[in-house]
Design a protein around this motif. Structure first.
Motif, PDB file in Angstrom:
ATOM      1  N   GLY A   1     -14.992   1.435 -17.808  1.00 16.92           N
ATOM      2  CA  GLY A   1     -14.961   2.577 -19.146  1.00 16.92           C
ATOM      3  C   GLY A   1     -15.419   3.657 -18.814  1.00 16.92           C
ATOM      4  O   GLY A   1     -15.549   4.479 -19.739  1.00 16.92           O
ATOM      5  N   VAL A   2     -16.508   3.390 -17.555  1.00 14.35           N
ATOM      6  CA  VAL A   2     -17.565   4.466 -17.327  1.00 14.35           C
ATOM      7  C   VAL A   2     -16.561   5.344 -16.490  1.00 14.35           C
ATOM      8  O   VAL A   2     -16.139   4.699 -15.686  1.00 14.35           O
ATOM      9  CB  VAL A   2     -18.543   3.401 -16.397  1.00 14.35           C
ATOM     10  CG1 VAL A   2     -19.391   4.937 -15.552  1.00 14.35           C
ATOM     11  CG2 VAL A   2     -19.867   3.237 -17.260  1.00 14.35           C
ATOM     12  N   ARG A   3     -16.536   6.655 -16.481  1.00 10.15           N
ATOM     13  CA  ARG A   3     -16.251   7.825 -15.743  1.00 10.15           C
ATOM     14  C   ARG A   3     -16.821   8.056 -14.359  1.00 10.15           C
ATOM     15  O   ARG A   3     -17.457   7.199 -14.168  1.00 10.15           O
ATOM     16  CB  ARG A   3     -15.382   9.167 -16.311  1.00 10.15           C
ATOM     17  CG  ARG A   3     -15.398   8.980 -17.587  1.00 10.15           C
ATOM     18  CD  ARG A   3     -15.603  10.782 -17.800  1.00 10.15           C
ATOM     19  NE  ARG A   3     -14.419  10.748 -19.030  1.00 10.15           N
ATOM     20  CZ  ARG A   3     -14.686  10.621 -19.961  1.00 10.15           C
ATOM     21  NH1 ARG A   3     -16.134  10.697 -20.594  1.00 10.15           N
ATOM     22  NH2 ARG A   3     -13.845  11.021 -20.835  1.00 10.15           N
ATOM     23  N   ARG A   4     -15.312   7.704 -12.940  1.00 11.83           N
ATOM     24  CA  ARG A   4     -15.924   7.894 -11.934  1.00 11.83           C
ATOM     25  C   ARG A   4     -15.094   9.251 -11.185  1.00 11.83           C
ATOM     26  O   ARG A   4     -14.400   9.711 -11.485  1.00 11.83           O
ATOM     27  CB  ARG A   4     -15.047   6.768 -11.311  1.00 11.83           C
ATOM     28  CG  ARG A   4     -15.288   5.211 -12.122  1.00 11.83           C
ATOM     29  CD  ARG A   4     -16.402   4.806 -11.564  1.00 11.83           C
ATOM     30  NE  ARG A   4     -17.165   4.455 -10.690  1.00 11.83           N
ATOM     31  CZ  ARG A   4     -18.060   3.882 -10.354  1.00 11.83           C
ATOM     32  NH1 ARG A   4     -19.250   4.165 -11.650  1.00 11.83           N
ATOM     33  NH2 ARG A   4     -18.638   4.081  -8.871  1.00 11.83           N
ATOM     34  N   TYR A   5     -16.349   9.290 -10.930  1.00 12.83           N
ATOM     35  CA  TYR A   5     -16.379  10.879  -9.778  1.00 12.83           C
ATOM     36  C   TYR A   5     -15.673  10.551  -8.035  1.00 12.83           C
ATOM     37  O   TYR A   5     -16.396   9.711  -7.182  1.00 12.83           O
ATOM     38  CB  TYR A   5     -17.551  11.936  -9.733  1.00 12.83           C
ATOM     39  CG  TYR A   5     -17.356  12.002 -11.595  1.00 12.83           C
ATOM     40  CD1 TYR A   5     -17.151  13.170 -11.836  1.00 12.83           C
ATOM     41  CD2 TYR A   5     -17.983  11.375 -11.808  1.00 12.83           C
ATOM     42  CE1 TYR A   5     -16.951  13.792 -12.848  1.00 12.83           C
ATOM     43  CE2 TYR A   5     -17.719  12.001 -13.585  1.00 12.83           C
ATOM     44  CZ  TYR A   5     -17.210  12.998 -13.546  1.00 12.83           C
ATOM     45  OH  TYR A   5     -17.677  12.480 -15.372  1.00 12.83           O
TER      46      TYR A   5
ATOM     47  N   PRO B   1     -13.186  12.938 -15.751  1.00 15.02           N
ATOM     48  CA  PRO B   1     -12.031  11.811 -14.390  1.00 15.02           C
ATOM     49  C   PRO B   1     -11.891  11.373 -16.021  1.00 15.02           C
ATOM     50  O   PRO B   1     -12.278  11.070 -16.964  1.00 15.02           O
ATOM     51  CB  PRO B   1     -13.095  11.303 -14.090  1.00 15.02           C
ATOM     52  CG  PRO B   1     -13.945  11.418 -13.141  1.00 15.02           C
ATOM     53  CD  PRO B   1     -14.309  13.394 -14.733  1.00 15.02           C
ATOM     54  N   ASP B   2     -10.124  11.096 -16.180  1.00 14.08           N
ATOM     55  CA  ASP B   2      -9.861   9.786 -17.259  1.00 14.08           C
ATOM     56  C   ASP B   2     -11.016   8.316 -17.343  1.00 14.08           C
ATOM     57  O   ASP B   2     -11.520   8.290 -15.975  1.00 14.08           O
ATOM     58  CB  ASP B   2      -8.460   9.557 -17.186  1.00 14.08           C
ATOM     59  CG  ASP B   2      -7.793  10.109 -17.940  1.00 14.08           C
ATOM     60  OD1 ASP B   2      -8.084  11.115 -18.460  1.00 14.08           O
ATOM     61  OD2 ASP B   2      -6.388  10.538 -16.807  1.00 14.08           O
ATOM     62  N   ARG B   3     -11.278   8.146 -18.299  1.00 11.33           N
ATOM     63  CA  ARG B   3     -12.244   7.016 -18.515  1.00 11.33           C
ATOM     64  C   ARG B   3     -11.481   5.378 -18.600  1.00 11.33           C
ATOM     65  O   ARG B   3     -10.584   5.604 -19.388  1.00 11.33           O
ATOM     66  CB  ARG B   3     -12.766   6.876 -20.049  1.00 11.33           C
ATOM     67  CG  ARG B   3     -14.333   6.138 -19.967  1.00 11.33           C
ATOM     68  CD  ARG B   3     -14.202   6.106 -21.589  1.00 11.33           C
ATOM     69  NE  ARG B   3     -14.986   7.011 -22.608  1.00 11.33           N
ATOM     70  CZ  ARG B   3     -16.431   7.502 -22.358  1.00 11.33           C
ATOM     71  NH1 ARG B   3     -16.792   6.356 -20.641  1.00 11.33           N
ATOM     72  NH2 ARG B   3     -16.616   8.997 -21.957  1.00 11.33           N
ATOM     73  N   PRO B   4     -11.566   5.315 -18.248  1.00 10.51           N
ATOM     74  CA  PRO B   4     -11.443   4.207 -17.339  1.00 10.51           C
ATOM     75  C   PRO B   4     -10.796   2.677 -18.832  1.00 10.51           C
ATOM     76  O   PRO B   4     -11.586   2.801 -19.321  1.00 10.51           O
ATOM     77  CB  PRO B   4     -11.151   3.057 -16.058  1.00 10.51           C
ATOM     78  CG  PRO B   4     -13.235   3.939 -15.965  1.00 10.51           C
ATOM     79  CD  PRO B   4     -12.485   4.835 -16.724  1.00 10.51           C
ATOM     80  N   GLN B   5      -9.818   1.985 -18.378  1.00 15.83           N
ATOM     81  CA  GLN B   5      -9.639   0.849 -19.821  1.00 15.83           C
ATOM     82  C   GLN B   5     -10.714  -0.407 -19.944  1.00 15.83           C
ATOM     83  O   GLN B   5     -10.970   0.311 -18.253  1.00 15.83           O
ATOM     84  CB  GLN B   5      -8.350   0.026 -20.258  1.00 15.83           C
ATOM     85  CG  GLN B   5      -6.982   1.200 -20.257  1.00 15.83           C
ATOM     86  CD  GLN B   5      -7.377   1.834 -21.680  1.00 15.83           C
ATOM     87  OE1 GLN B   5      -7.874   1.528 -22.438  1.00 15.83           O
ATOM     88  NE2 GLN B   5      -6.571   3.159 -21.506  1.00 15.83           N
ATOM     89  N   SER B   6     -11.321  -0.561 -20.538  1.00 10.91           N
ATOM     90  CA  SER B   6     -12.507  -1.068 -21.159  1.00 10.91           C
ATOM     91  C   SER B   6     -12.555  -2.279 -19.726  1.00 10.91           C
ATOM     92  O   SER B   6     -11.128  -3.027 -20.337  1.00 10.91           O
ATOM     93  CB  SER B   6     -13.239  -1.436 -22.391  1.00 10.91           C
ATOM     94  OG  SER B   6     -12.222  -1.835 -22.944  1.00 10.91           O
ATOM     95  N   GLY B   7     -13.291  -3.217 -19.407  1.00 11.05           N
ATOM     96  CA  GLY B   7     -13.040  -4.245 -18.921  1.00 11.05           C
ATOM     97  C   GLY B   7     -12.996  -4.614 -17.571  1.00 11.05           C
ATOM     98  O   GLY B   7     -12.682  -3.114 -17.194  1.00 11.05           O
TER      99      GLY B   7
END
Length: 136
Positions: A43-47, A32-38
């Protein structure tokens, strides 16, 4: 499970985190894409559930003896259209399992003979050890 981290996915799938990463490198699992931090994601990938289903599919197919290459092909097949190829892959796997079973059965019978011979006579070299030391 709504969404989880790679550690949560690994735990739910009964594998280690490095196994998940390996499957990702092989293209068997999406990264998965890493979300933008904040925000809450940090910034943690989610499954999600789909990732867990795919991981469980891989593990089940491995338990049936399929190679990762065969699993990749199975995952690419269409469940409604590619039954013949799935059956062909399963039939090939059954043949390989039958050959392995025959090999293990022969090894078991040989070891049983050696154990019986070892117990039948206390004199001389042990037939088990002698058999393993013999030149091919």
């Amino acid at each position: 499970m709504k969404t989880t981290t790679i550690a949560g996915l690994a735990r739910e799938g009964g594998v280690g985190v490095e196994t998940v990463r390996y499957y990702q490198r092989r293209g068997l699992l999406e990264t998965p894409d890493r979300p933008q931090s904040g925000g809450l994601g940090g910034g943690v990938r989610r499954y999600g559930e789909q990732d867990l289903r795919r991981l469980r599919f891989i593990r089940s197919a491995q338990a049936a003896g399929f190679t990762l290459e065969q699993i990749e092909e199975l995952m690419a097949l269409d469940a409604g259209e590619d039954r013949a190829r799935a059956r062909e892959l399963a039939t090939e796997r059954i043949g390989a399992l039958d050959a392995k079973i025959a090999e293990l059965t022969a090894a078991r019978a040989g070891l049983q003979r050696l154990a019986k011979a070892c117990g039948a006579n206390a004199a001389g070299p042990c037939p088990i050890l002698a058999a393993f030391e013999a030149d091919p």
